[in-house]
Design an enzyme around this catalytic site. Structure first.
Site, PDB file in Angstrom:
ATOM      1  CE  LYS A 152      42.195 -46.511 -44.129  1.00  0.00           C
ATOM      2  NZ  LYS A 152      40.916 -46.912 -43.564  1.00  0.00           N
ATOM      3  CE  LYS A 154      38.207 -49.802 -43.043  1.00  0.00           C
ATOM      4  NZ  LYS A 154      37.002 -49.223 -42.404  1.00  0.00           N
ATOM      5  CE  LYS A 178      41.820 -43.831 -36.335  1.00  0.00           C
ATOM      6  NZ  LYS A 178      41.434 -45.014 -37.151  1.00  0.00           N
ATOM      7  CG  ASP A 180      41.022 -48.340 -40.164  1.00  0.00           C
ATOM      8  OD1 ASP A 180      41.163 -48.329 -41.381  1.00  0.00           O
ATOM      9  OD2 ASP A 180      40.330 -47.504 -39.552  1.00  0.00           O
ATOM     10  CD  GLU A 181      37.272 -48.633 -38.749  1.00  0.00           C
ATOM     11  OE1 GLU A 181      38.177 -47.773 -38.736  1.00  0.00           O
ATOM     12  OE2 GLU A 181      36.746 -49.064 -39.779  1.00  0.00           O
ATOM     13  CG  HIS A 270      37.546 -45.046 -34.835  1.00  0.00           C
ATOM     14  ND1 HIS A 270      36.266 -45.294 -35.281  1.00  0.00           N
ATOM     15  CD2 HIS A 270      38.303 -44.919 -35.946  1.00  0.00           C
ATOM     16  CE1 HIS A 270      36.267 -45.328 -36.605  1.00  0.00           C
ATOM     17  NE2 HIS A 270      37.481 -45.098 -37.040  1.00  0.00           N
ATOM     18  NE  ARG A 271      32.491 -39.959 -36.401  1.00  0.00           N
ATOM     19  CZ  ARG A 271      31.832 -38.966 -36.982  1.00  0.00           C
ATOM     20  NH1 ARG A 271      30.938 -38.255 -36.294  1.00  0.00           N
ATOM     21  NH2 ARG A 271      32.041 -38.665 -38.246  1.00  0.00           N
ATOM     22  CG  HIS A 303      37.346 -40.310 -35.817  1.00  0.00           C
ATOM     23  ND1 HIS A 303      37.752 -40.725 -37.061  1.00  0.00           N
ATOM     24  CD2 HIS A 303      38.306 -40.723 -34.961  1.00  0.00           C
ATOM     25  CE1 HIS A 303      38.905 -41.354 -36.964  1.00  0.00           C
ATOM     26  NE2 HIS A 303      39.270 -41.369 -35.688  1.00  0.00           N
ATOM     27  CE  LYS A 310      35.840 -43.953 -45.650  1.00  0.00           C
ATOM     28  NZ  LYS A 310      36.844 -44.997 -45.782  1.00  0.00           N
ATOM     29  CB  SER A 353      39.478 -39.368 -40.265  1.00  0.00           C
ATOM     30  OG  SER A 353      39.775 -40.601 -40.840  1.00  0.00           O
ATOM     31  N   GLY A 354      38.335 -39.665 -43.218  1.00  0.00           N
ATOM     32  CA  GLY A 354      37.330 -40.417 -43.979  1.00  0.00           C
ATOM     33  C   GLY A 354      37.200 -39.927 -45.404  1.00  0.00           C
ATOM     34  N   GLY A 355      37.935 -40.545 -46.306  1.00  0.00           N
ATOM     35  CA  GLY A 355      37.797 -40.185 -47.718  1.00  0.00           C
ATOM     36  C   GLY A 355      38.555 -38.928 -48.091  1.00  0.00           C
ATOM     37  N   GLY A 378      43.698 -43.479 -47.046  1.00  0.00           N
ATOM     38  CA  GLY A 378      43.726 -43.894 -48.452  1.00  0.00           C
ATOM     39  C   GLY A 378      44.289 -42.785 -49.318  1.00  0.00           C
TER      40      GLY A 378
END
Ligand code: CAP
Ligand code: MG
Length: 430
Positions: A152, A154, A178, A180-181, A270-271, A303, A310, A353-355, A378
């Site tokens: 990050k 990203k 990983k 990022d998307e 990844h979605r 995911h 977040k 994943s996410g926040g 992050g």
């Protein structure tokens, strides 16, 4: 003479045949339209109907008609004869049960909640190449979640910078780095160079740690380019490819599932874009259905949210998604999920994943357990002492959860975790 024949697609006395695909929708009819009229329209437009009666109708067409057999406002159940569906073609299924019907004027909102796919349908699909057990044997990771992080910010790093951050991530104890998307092959970070740099760093990190290290490197592009990128990953000893499955499309995922399987590559799905159609509770397609389709086609993991991070999603939704991916059989959960018997289709990992940061790891593991891919991005790169300490702190948080001790107690002899808690505590980002 009647103008339309929608009501011929409604039969509240119909009992679905064993081979029928059964779909659960929620539906808000437009004003002046009854639930029964709306149900007939959805069943008609998603199977053999059209807006008006026809001059002639071959009798065998009746055998292909969908039937709305249960209406309990706002819910509709519709049964589809198996003969309507091409064997092994998930794309056509979507064109039917997730196509024109969302745009009908007679319906204000429509949501495809779930589908029960009978053995007569799913037996034409291969499902995940490895399954959860196969992934654990492939990666030699047992008894704990698989862990990973995205460098990050990203996107923006050079390939060399990306690999350096990946090295720190691996040295901190994480299994995967990983992409990022939205990172594919940009002028500042070409795919080929990122693969080469990560391969170099992987060899060093594996040697120094004595652990297998891997990555979810994003091959998202046209199908032909994705195949070339998958070849490159396999040629460099990688065992995963990452695909943004919604934006590439279901047909591409079907192609790459077989192509990656032949190369011995698992697929990290990844979605990104899912919230364009699954977030509105009254309209669109649930993540539950998307996850079902992706397991059926055969990604190895997808995911499914964090509930505490977040991005939107509740603990209940996360558990249902996890069951959809991991279990052999799931039961109906009133108006939220339909029963499903997966037969010989292997399992897939949920990805949370996410926040996330070390302070939220126990919350996520309380929801998912440890049959999970846990991504903290992050939440490690923002650690006061940097990426390597951040990854170590997250691993310490996992250990604390597994040992049944509080993070505070663990932090007493885990300095990296202590510093993470000093910065974030149990802060839930928005
Ligand atoms: C997380 C992430 C993932 C999201 C996707 C991001 O980074 O890399 O794409 O998790 O959401 O770009 O936000 P952070 P979901 O850990 O730094 O938030 O997993 O819900 O599909
Ligand atoms: Mg991301």
């Amino acid at each position: 003479m009647a103008i339309d024949w929608y009501d011929e697609f409604v039969d509240l006395n119909y009992t679905p045949a064993q081979d029928d695909i059964v779909c659960l929708f929620s539906c808000d009819p437009a004003s002046g339209i009854s639930m029964r009229e709306a149900a007939g329209r959805v069943a008609s437009e998603s199977s053999t109907g059209t807006w008006t009666t026809l001059h002639s109708l071959p009798p065998r067409m009746r055998d292909l008609q969908a039937t709305a057999f249960e209406i309990e406002e706002p819910y509709i159940r519709i049964a589809y004869p198996i003969g309507l569906w091409e064997e092994g073609n998930a794309v056509q299924l979507l064109s039917g049960i997730a196509g024109n019907i969302f745009g009908m004027k007679a319906i204000e909102n429509l949501r495809l909640i779930d589908a029960t796919l009978p053995d007569a349908y799913i037996r034409h699909f291969k499902g995940p190449h490895f399954g959860i057990d196969g992934i654990r044997n492939l990666t030699k990771i047992h008894g704990r979640p698989l862990t990973g992080a995205v460098p990050k910010p990203k996107i923006g790093f050079s390939a060399a910078e990306h690999a350096d951050i990946g090295f720190e991530t691996w040295m901190g104890g994480f299994d995967f780095v990983k992409d990022d998307e939205n990172l594919t092959s940009t002028a500042f970070n070409r795919f080929e160079e990122r693969v080469a740099r990560l391969t170099e760093k992987r060899e060093i990190a594996s040697r120094k740690t004595g652990e297998d290290k891997s990555a979810f490197i994003n091959i998202t592009a046209s199908t032909e380019t994705m195949k070339q990128r998958a070849d490159m990953l396999a040629a460099n000893g990688w065992n995963y490819a990452m695909i943004d499955v919604v934006v590439v499309g279901t047909a591409a995922v079907m192609d790459l599932r077989d192509y990656c399987s032949d190369l011995g590559l698992a697929i990290h799905a990844h979605r990104a874009m899912h919230a364009a159609f699954d977030r509105n509770p009254r309209h669109g397609i649930t993540m539950q259905f998307l996850a079902k389709m992706m397991r059926l086609i055969g990604v190895s993991q997808i995911h499914t949210g964090t509930a505490v991070g977040k991005l939107v999603g509740t603990p209940e939704e996360a558990r249902i998604l996890a069951d959809t991916l991991r279990e052999k059989k799931t039961q109906e959960i009133g108006r939220v999920a339909l029963e499903q018997d997966w037969g010989t289709i292997k399992s897939a990992f949920p990805v949370s994943s996410g926040g996330l940061h070390p302070g939220l790891v126990p919350d996520v593991l309380d929801i998912y357990g440890d049959e999970l891919v846990l991504l903290v991005s992050g939440g490690i790169h923002g650690h006061p002492d940097g990426t390597r300490s951040g990854a170590t702190a997250a691993m310490q948080a996992i250990e604390a959860w597994q040992d049944g001790v509080s993070l505070e107690e663990k932090a007493g002899h885990a300095p990296e975790l202590k510093k993470a808690l000093e910065k974030w505590g149990t802060y839930k980002p928005k």
